[in-house]
Design a protein around this motif. Structure first.
Motif, PDB file in Angstrom:
ATOM      1  N   SER A   1       4.301  50.582  48.666  1.00  0.00           N
ATOM      2  CA  SER A   1       4.009  49.414  49.393  1.00  0.00           C
ATOM      3  C   SER A   1       3.230  49.229  50.224  1.00  0.00           C
ATOM      4  CB  SER A   1       5.574  49.009  49.659  1.00  0.00           C
ATOM      5  OG  SER A   1       5.991  49.803  50.846  1.00  0.00           O
ATOM      6  N   GLY A   2       2.472  50.097  51.189  1.00  0.00           N
ATOM      7  CA  GLY A   2       1.521  50.181  51.886  1.00  0.00           C
ATOM      8  C   GLY A   2       0.235  49.795  51.415  1.00  0.00           C
ATOM      9  N   ASP A   3      -0.691  49.181  51.974  1.00  0.00           N
ATOM     10  CA  ASP A   3      -2.152  48.974  51.682  1.00  0.00           C
ATOM     11  C   ASP A   3      -2.915  48.783  52.662  1.00  0.00           C
ATOM     12  OD1 ASP A   3      -4.041  49.352  49.567  1.00  0.00           O
ATOM     13  OD2 ASP A   3      -3.490  47.221  48.522  1.00  0.00           O
ATOM     14  N   SER A   4      -4.083  49.321  52.937  1.00  0.00           N
ATOM     15  CA  SER A   4      -5.181  48.730  53.906  1.00  0.00           C
ATOM     16  C   SER A   4      -6.362  48.758  53.240  1.00  0.00           C
ATOM     17  CB  SER A   4      -5.057  49.711  55.120  1.00  0.00           C
ATOM     18  OG  SER A   4      -5.610  51.118  54.895  1.00  0.00           O
ATOM     19  N   PRO A   5      -7.428  48.084  53.852  1.00  0.00           N
ATOM     20  CA  PRO A   5      -8.765  47.766  53.345  1.00  0.00           C
ATOM     21  C   PRO A   5      -9.682  49.173  53.251  1.00  0.00           C
ATOM     22  CG  PRO A   5      -8.379  46.228  55.385  1.00  0.00           C
ATOM     23  CD  PRO A   5      -7.360  47.245  55.070  1.00  0.00           C
ATOM     24  N   LEU A   6     -10.371  49.073  51.990  1.00  0.00           N
ATOM     25  CA  LEU A   6     -11.288  50.180  51.920  1.00  0.00           C
ATOM     26  C   LEU A   6     -12.375  50.019  52.974  1.00  0.00           C
ATOM     27  CD1 LEU A   6     -12.108  49.802  48.161  1.00  0.00           C
ATOM     28  CD2 LEU A   6     -10.794  51.529  49.206  1.00  0.00           C
TER      29      LEU A   6
ATOM     30  N   THR B   1      -9.610  54.566  53.027  1.00  0.00           N
ATOM     31  CA  THR B   1      -9.048  53.205  53.353  1.00  0.00           C
ATOM     32  C   THR B   1      -9.101  53.524  55.131  1.00  0.00           C
ATOM     33  OG1 THR B   1      -6.680  53.552  53.509  1.00  0.00           O
ATOM     34  CG2 THR B   1      -7.836  52.820  51.365  1.00  0.00           C
ATOM     35  N   GLU B   2      -8.585  52.424  55.650  1.00  0.00           N
ATOM     36  CA  GLU B   2      -8.562  52.398  57.112  1.00  0.00           C
ATOM     37  C   GLU B   2      -7.415  53.211  57.496  1.00  0.00           C
ATOM     38  OE1 GLU B   2      -8.273  48.401  58.556  1.00  0.00           O
ATOM     39  OE2 GLU B   2     -10.333  48.061  57.934  1.00  0.00           O
ATOM     40  N   TRP B   3      -6.131  53.212  56.944  1.00  0.00           N
ATOM     41  CA  TRP B   3      -5.101  54.061  57.137  1.00  0.00           C
ATOM     42  C   TRP B   3      -5.297  55.311  56.676  1.00  0.00           C
ATOM     43  CZ3 TRP B   3       0.091  50.972  55.355  1.00  0.00           C
ATOM     44  CH2 TRP B   3       0.215  50.217  56.385  1.00  0.00           C
ATOM     45  N   ASN B   4      -6.056  55.637  55.877  1.00  0.00           N
ATOM     46  CA  ASN B   4      -6.508  57.054  55.656  1.00  0.00           C
ATOM     47  C   ASN B   4      -7.242  57.822  56.937  1.00  0.00           C
ATOM     48  OD1 ASN B   4      -7.221  56.667  51.837  1.00  0.00           O
ATOM     49  ND2 ASN B   4      -5.535  57.391  52.754  1.00  0.00           N
ATOM     50  N   GLN B   5      -8.341  56.981  57.270  1.00  0.00           N
ATOM     51  CA  GLN B   5      -9.064  57.386  58.238  1.00  0.00           C
ATOM     52  C   GLN B   5      -8.161  57.566  59.705  1.00  0.00           C
ATOM     53  OE1 GLN B   5     -11.983  54.524  60.082  1.00  0.00           O
ATOM     54  NE2 GLN B   5     -13.436  56.316  59.904  1.00  0.00           N
ATOM     55  N   GLU B   6      -7.029  56.760  59.763  1.00  0.00           N
ATOM     56  CA  GLU B   6      -6.219  56.845  60.987  1.00  0.00           C
ATOM     57  C   GLU B   6      -5.063  57.605  60.792  1.00  0.00           C
ATOM     58  OE1 GLU B   6      -5.074  52.630  61.336  1.00  0.00           O
ATOM     59  OE2 GLU B   6      -7.070  51.921  61.776  1.00  0.00           O
TER      60      GLU B   6
ATOM     61  N   GLN C   1       3.003  54.400  59.112  1.00  0.00           N
ATOM     62  CA  GLN C   1       3.485  55.261  60.210  1.00  0.00           C
ATOM     63  C   GLN C   1       2.376  56.252  60.471  1.00  0.00           C
ATOM     64  OE1 GLN C   1       5.737  54.167  62.386  1.00  0.00           O
ATOM     65  NE2 GLN C   1       5.847  52.394  61.174  1.00  0.00           N
ATOM     66  N   SER C   2       2.388  56.820  61.583  1.00  0.00           N
ATOM     67  CA  SER C   2       1.384  57.954  62.204  1.00  0.00           C
ATOM     68  C   SER C   2       1.878  59.081  61.193  1.00  0.00           C
ATOM     69  CB  SER C   2       1.334  58.007  63.454  1.00  0.00           C
ATOM     70  OG  SER C   2       0.858  59.529  63.845  1.00  0.00           O
ATOM     71  N   ILE C   3       1.083  59.860  60.684  1.00  0.00           N
ATOM     72  CA  ILE C   3       1.478  61.394  60.079  1.00  0.00           C
ATOM     73  C   ILE C   3       1.899  62.260  61.334  1.00  0.00           C
ATOM     74  CG2 ILE C   3       0.753  63.125  58.868  1.00  0.00           C
ATOM     75  CD1 ILE C   3      -1.064  61.360  57.082  1.00  0.00           C
ATOM     76  N   ALA C   4       1.191  62.237  62.099  1.00  0.00           N
ATOM     77  CA  ALA C   4       1.495  63.277  63.102  1.00  0.00           C
ATOM     78  C   ALA C   4       3.010  62.996  63.820  1.00  0.00           C
ATOM     79  CB  ALA C   4       0.628  63.130  64.407  1.00  0.00           C
ATOM     80  N   GLU C   5       3.130  61.724  64.146  1.00  0.00           N
ATOM     81  CA  GLU C   5       4.492  61.174  64.846  1.00  0.00           C
ATOM     82  C   GLU C   5       5.757  61.286  63.607  1.00  0.00           C
ATOM     83  OE1 GLU C   5       5.412  60.208  67.769  1.00  0.00           O
ATOM     84  OE2 GLU C   5       3.368  60.681  68.240  1.00  0.00           O
ATOM     85  N   MET C   6       5.524  61.135  62.279  1.00  0.00           N
ATOM     86  CA  MET C   6       6.753  61.300  61.473  1.00  0.00           C
ATOM     87  C   MET C   6       6.853  62.530  61.164  1.00  0.00           C
ATOM     88  SD  MET C   6       7.793  58.344  60.432  1.00  0.00           S
ATOM     89  CE  MET C   6       7.404  58.022  62.382  1.00  0.00           C
TER      90      MET C   6
END
Length: 208
Positions: free
Chosen positions: A23-28, A11-16, A93-98
């Motif tokens: 509860s989170g979801d983003s487009p493939l 997904t977009e969040w996987n790529q980002e 949230q950003s993995i790096a920031e968290m």
């Protein structure tokens, strides 16, 4: 009986590199649809009785895409119990920031689930996620009509598959986490007195 498992497409969040939980979801991503098709073609001859999918949109679209490729498409049963691990305040949230804030707990989530305590960011206990997914799998097996395909998510499904195969909580991440559109297989006998046998893990060779 063989039980097939796959993680949804990327997904977009996987790529980002953003957290994407219950509860989170983003487009493939557009390319994910091609990979979903390849997965479907790889297992198209398996005589599935049903597909069980998470109700998250990224999983639903993955399940639908796979089903379209099967020689004999089947009913898809959508279940909240197959959703990803709840990540509370980490969602989106950003993995790096968290990692700057929750480095120890995020290390535990990735490598040492026996030490994982998500209370600090209001996440879901891993034991709860394993229980809800395992219950779906075990109930399906009790129907005795497999094989079945389960479409879910990286963290929760990794833990559940490994737990069903008999591993301790401390070892559930020893083989790494599930890749998008990979294929894993557990096998069980009619007299299910022991752990399920892990026959295939995290295979995505058909995507290469």
């Amino acid at each position: 009986m063989k039980l097939y498992f796959t993680r949804h497409g990327k997904t977009e969040w996987n790529q980002e590199l953003r957290f994407q939980g219950k509860s989170g979801d983003s487009p493939l991503l557009p390319t994910s649809y091609d990979e979903i098709k390849l997965l479907g073609q790889t297992i198209k001859e398996v005589p599935f009785k049903k597909i069980f999918s998470s109700t998250s949109l990224r999983a639903k679209k993955t399940a639908l895409g796979i089903n379209q490729e099967l020689n004999e498409p089947v009913e898809i049963v959508y279940m909240d119990e197959l959703k990803e691990l709840g990540l509370g305040k980490l969602e989106g949230q950003s993995i790096a920031e968290m990692r700057k804030i929750y480095s120890q707990e995020l290390d535990h989530m990735r490598f040492q689930l026996d030490k994982y305590n998500p209370d600090v960011f209001q996440g879901e206990p891993i034991e709860q996620a394993i229980s809800r997914i395992s219950t779906v799998v075990e109930n399906a097996v009790q129907e005795g009509e497999g094989p079945y395909l389960f479409v879910g998510h990286g963290a929760s499904m990794t833990a559940a598959i490994q737990a069903l195969s008999g591993k301790a909580l401390s070892d559930l991440r020893s083989m790494g986490g599930l890749k998008n559109n990979s294929l894993s297989i557990l096998e069980t006998t009619e007299a299910q007195d022991e752990a399920y046998t892990l026959k295939l893990w995290n295979d995505d060779s058909f995507l290469q």
